[in-house]
Each structure stands twice: as structure tokens, then as C-alpha cells.
Design an enzyme around this catalytic site. Sequence first.
Site, mmCIF file in Angstrom:
data_model
loop_
_atom_site.group_PDB
_atom_site.id
_atom_site.type_symbol
_atom_site.label_atom_id
_atom_site.label_comp_id
_atom_site.label_asym_id
_atom_site.label_seq_id
_atom_site.Cartn_x
_atom_site.Cartn_y
_atom_site.Cartn_z
ATOM 1 N N GLU A 117 0.819 -1.221 0.000
ATOM 2 C CA GLU A 117 0.000 0.000 0.000
ATOM 3 C C GLU A 117 0.852 1.269 0.000
ATOM 4 O OE1 GLU A 117 -3.003 -0.226 -0.604
ATOM 5 O OE2 GLU A 117 -3.860 -2.035 0.278
ATOM 6 N N HIS A 140 -3.034 2.117 8.274
ATOM 7 C CA HIS A 140 -4.158 1.387 7.684
ATOM 8 C C HIS A 140 -4.392 0.121 8.499
ATOM 9 C CE1 HIS A 140 -6.633 -0.923 4.966
ATOM 10 N NE2 HIS A 140 -5.677 -1.809 4.752
ATOM 11 N N HIS A 142 -7.685 -3.127 9.504
ATOM 12 C CA HIS A 142 -8.983 -3.720 9.171
ATOM 13 C C HIS A 142 -9.864 -3.701 10.411
ATOM 14 C CE1 HIS A 142 -6.605 -6.105 5.867
ATOM 15 N NE2 HIS A 142 -6.696 -4.816 5.599
ATOM 16 N N GLU A 170 -17.652 11.423 22.572
ATOM 17 C CA GLU A 170 -16.295 11.854 22.218
ATOM 18 C C GLU A 170 -16.065 12.092 20.720
ATOM 19 O OE1 GLU A 170 -12.926 11.589 24.361
ATOM 20 O OE2 GLU A 170 -14.601 12.732 25.163
ATOM 21 N N HIS A 211 -13.270 -3.326 3.330
ATOM 22 C CA HIS A 211 -11.823 -3.542 3.489
ATOM 23 C C HIS A 211 -11.302 -3.042 4.846
ATOM 24 C CE1 HIS A 211 -7.582 -3.546 1.540
ATOM 25 N NE2 HIS A 211 -7.480 -3.493 2.851
HETATM 26 O O1 2HA Z 1 -0.972 -5.042 3.381
HETATM 27 O O2 2HA Z 1 -3.950 -4.581 4.433
HETATM 28 O O3 2HA Z 1 -4.593 -3.461 2.153
HETATM 29 C C1 2HA Z 1 -2.123 -5.747 3.613
HETATM 30 C C2 2HA Z 1 -3.296 -4.896 3.467
HETATM 31 C C3 2HA Z 1 -3.630 -4.420 2.131
HETATM 32 ZN ZN ZN Z 2 -5.825 -3.767 4.035
#
Ligand code: 2HA
Ligand code: ZN
Length: 273
Positions: A117, A140, A142, A170, A211
Site C-alpha cells: 500500500e 491502515h 482492518h 467523544e 476492506h
Molecule cells: O498489506 O492490508 O490493504 C495488507 C493490506 C492491504
Molecule cells: Zn488492508
Amino acid sequence: MNKNILDAPFIKEMIEVTTNLYNHGWDERNGGNVSYLLDKSEVIDYLDPTKIVRNIPIPFDGEDLKGRYFVVTGSGKYFKNVQNDPACNLGVIRVAEDGQSVDLLWGYTDGGVPTSELPSHLMTHISRLSVDPTNRIVMHCHATHLLAMTFSHELDEKKFTKTLWQMCTECLVVFPEGVSILPWLIPGSIEIGKATAEKMKTTRLVIWPQHGVYGAGRNMDEVYGLIETAEKAAQVYTYVMAQGGIKQTLSVENLQRLADAFGVIPRAGYLNE
Ligand code: 2HA
Ligand code: ZN
């Protein structure tokens, strides 16, 4: 250049945050990636900036970041493993002068490369720095309940933001600018990088439907706290829906009073959605 890089505050912070993200269950397998902009003065105690381990091409123009140093999680690496082998799972890179590659100065010891990414990360750094010169982190993950909400909630930025604001008092104080939402796009692509970076000019949180989420900020605590707060709101939303839905919620009037009390300005047009 005489100190052990494993003692560097930025490496310790990377280990701590990736471990926390893993322990939250937000980064299964190789999920998630973190990039941390470093000042040259922070790295020269730990490594020789003239010693390039490898040069790694990048598939986009990073010229705006030429000469900048980052510590970045590795492609395909598991956050679960960072604490036991930071040198394999993390890398310190510098964007090369032509902006078309990065110089590896430390890490990725098994021949690895920066996160898949990297386009989203570096393009987001460029965007954030253009609106906040003190931005240093892009993260980033999940986050489970935010991800779940992208199936059950309308993907309208105003409505999604307002729902999050209403789930925990909050939230409005922590992210008054709201959250952005992209269309579904291929992860790791230049397209998703550009789209994320564009949204990052106005919000520090960008949701990738089905995602995960991107966050940006000035330090690890700020970014982690930002994602944690939005994720908590999404978790509450999940429970509320499972408990039979909303019977009462934070009113628009109370949200405005809250904003006034804490001196924040809710994104225009989002409160009355
Ligand atoms: O790198 O989360 O979006 C693994 C991820 C890709
Ligand atoms: Zn990801």
C-alpha cells in the site's frame, strides 16, 4: 551513528503500535500497514544515511517527498511478528532524488520491500503535509466494526459520519471534520492511492468499504486514538443494532452544544443530515 536502532524511539513506537493493532484483531495475517515520517536528525544516531542497502523502485511519482525518511511496515509481513523480528518486518527508507524509487537504509532483512500500500501511504503523506506540515503518520488497518458497518450502513459520508458522532459523545470532538468514504477499489493500486490522498486533504479518516480504514495524524497516539475512537463508535453501533435499533440518540442540538463546549467546528452540512 553508534546507537542500536532497536533502541530508537521510532522503532519502539512501530513495534508497540503494530502489536496493539494485532491484539485488537484489526490486522489478521498480513493485514494493515503503517508509515512514519522521520526527520534525518532522528535517524543519523542509528544508521549511516550514505549506506544504501538496496534501491527499490516505486510505481508512482514520489518526487514531492524526495530525501524524506520513513519507517514503513513490510509487504506481506504479519503485525503479529513485528515485536519478535523488527529488522525483518520493518524498513527505514528514504525517497530517492528522482522520486521513482526508495533507498533502503535498514530492515526488510529477508529481501522484503515496503508495504504493497505504499502508493496510498506516500500519496497520503503528500496530501496531509500540504494541509498540515506536522503530519507524520499514516496507518491502515482492518478495524472490525467499521468494516462491518460498510455492509450494514448507507455509504453516504454525511450520514455515516453523523451515525459515528452519535454513538459516542467523544467522536465529534475527536474528528469534527468527519470521515470520508471511497468507492470499492483494488487495494495497493495507484487509483486507490490517489483517491485516498485526495480525501485526506479534508479528513484524517478514510473508510475503504468492505476492506478497512486509513488514518493520518501528527503522532502515533493521535492516529491510533483516532481510529480507536471511530472503531469504538462502530462497535457501539453494532451492539445497538443487535439490541433492536435506536430508540433515542444524541440530538443535533446536543451535538452542537458539545462542539461549542469543546471549541470544535462540525464539518459544514454534516450535523443536519
Ligand atoms: O498489506 O492490508 O490493504 C495488507 C493490506 C492491504
Ligand atoms: Zn488492508
